[in-house]
Design an enzyme around this catalytic site. Sequence first.
Site, PDB file in Angstrom:
ATOM      1  N   GLU A 143       1.363   1.089  -5.360  1.00  0.00           N
ATOM      2  CA  GLU A 143       0.267   0.963  -4.396  1.00  0.00           C
ATOM      3  C   GLU A 143      -0.075   2.331  -3.820  1.00  0.00           C
ATOM      4  OE1 GLU A 143       0.983  -1.773  -1.215  1.00  0.00           O
ATOM      5  OE2 GLU A 143       1.515  -3.445  -2.536  1.00  0.00           O
ATOM      6  N   GLU A 150       8.650  -4.630  -1.251  1.00  0.00           N
ATOM      7  CA  GLU A 150       9.181  -3.927  -0.074  1.00  0.00           C
ATOM      8  C   GLU A 150      10.250  -4.765   0.624  1.00  0.00           C
ATOM      9  OE1 GLU A 150       5.973  -2.540   2.384  1.00  0.00           O
ATOM     10  OE2 GLU A 150       5.129  -1.265   0.807  1.00  0.00           O
TER      11      GLU A 150
END
Length: 531
Positions: free
Chosen positions: A287, A140
């Site tokens: 995820e 991220e």
Amino acid sequence: MAASKLTLLTIFFFIAILFPISQVVPLGFTEIKQQQKAQEQDTQPFVGVNIGTDVSNLLSPSALVSFLQVQKITHVRLYDADSDLLKALSLTKIRVIISVPNNQLLAIGSSNTTAAAWVGRNVAAFYPETLISAIAVGDEVLTTVPSSAPLLLPAIESLYSALVAANLHTQVKISTPHSASIILDPFPPSQAFFNQSWSSVILPLLQFHSRTGSPLMMNLYPYYVFMQNKGVVPLENSLFKPLTPSKEMVDPNTLLHYTNVLDALIDAAYFSMKNLNVTNVPILVTESGWPSKGDSKEPYATIDNADTYNSNLIKHVLDRSGTPFHPEMTSSVYIYELFNEDLRSPPVSEANWGLFYGNSTPVYLLHVSGSGTFLANDTTNQTYCVAMDGVDSKTLQAALDWACGPGRANCSEIQPGEDCYQPNTVKSHASYAFDSYYQNGGKVAGSCDFKGVAMITTTDPSHGSCIYPGSKKVNNTTRQVVNSTETSGAAEVLRFATLCSFRISAINKGVHVLLVVALSNLLFMPLMTPL
């Protein structure tokens, strides 16, 4: 003439014994078939798990790998490239994504030599004994460390060049996991688009994925979508629960119906790529999950919701039904996460995303029956009835008295000195009695209510030597199945032997059929002769 036929059959009989079909098959055929089967499995959607390490008393690498094998987990993602764990994964057939931590982006993105050394140390040194399937570069980055964004693509390109030099670029893919927040206006999916402030990074990154056949990695959490849009997004929609048509989300531009939030998020990513004229990059969900515990601000972080989400997620992926926009493509998903990371900082939910505690006992038992062999704890239809939290002792005592009296629950185990007497609390005793009544009644609707003080759970409330009636029932059923198998063992061996003798290989088909026919004539002709 009859004698010569018998001699011929006898010859065939001995040929069949001396040269079984496994020896007739050309050398290497079995290995080729195994490789083809492995390749086919690699292309099928799968569910993997993320392994975080902020865990007290984390299992040793060898114990962790043994645990993964017992649980039938075949794909894992690491947040680093731990050499001891990669060594322990050797020859296990467990596929692993290794990661470049964000704090290493500067070094790798600035130096081809550093990138080559990283690949040599963390990939080439272990592959192919350890099946490294991908490298996740950072995590991220665009949203958590935006200052490193300019280094992201150079780091990826440098690592890819190192893989090419090592001739590993077709086996090991390179990508970087993104937060869902890089996509703006995710619903309706057809109107979604990437945040344009990142265009200078995202477009060349997608072009890299298109060129190398690597996936777009996305971290997608329906839990956060629900929490941020309560009252708009139904909880059922977030948990993959069946919806009435009136509750389904409908994209007004495509008229596609969305029965769950995850599919909508995946399609939002596909539409966002389409807006940039990229249509051949698959999405890998690196995820997704649901916390089992939270503080007062997160009332939906419960064991039952986490169980429901992850159980339904597993079934949804392994059903291979794709998404409304791409029904032909099902994204594989890595559950966040394997263990509760109890060393994580608040809020409470941060430490409670795991399927298991650090000591490898399950936080809850998933309902994944009929969805393949993923995870050994398969508990479909294994439910329990327990006392709800927050009920006053007087009300619980009245319900307990009824269950052990007119309800005819078996309350012998909660008497002083028995296995379930401790803890000596009304709630604990009531839970045992409620479950006894519930199980004795066949778990029918309404049998777990007790005037609103009881609830159904999928989490086994057994503790220590105290085994709840629901678990005793499962154990007895298992024992009966084992006994049944033992008694029929001889018959099954005979049946198996007969079936094996009639197995026909595609190679040398005619020869093997002739051998089998000859053998069966010799064996069974005397039995068919009239007395």
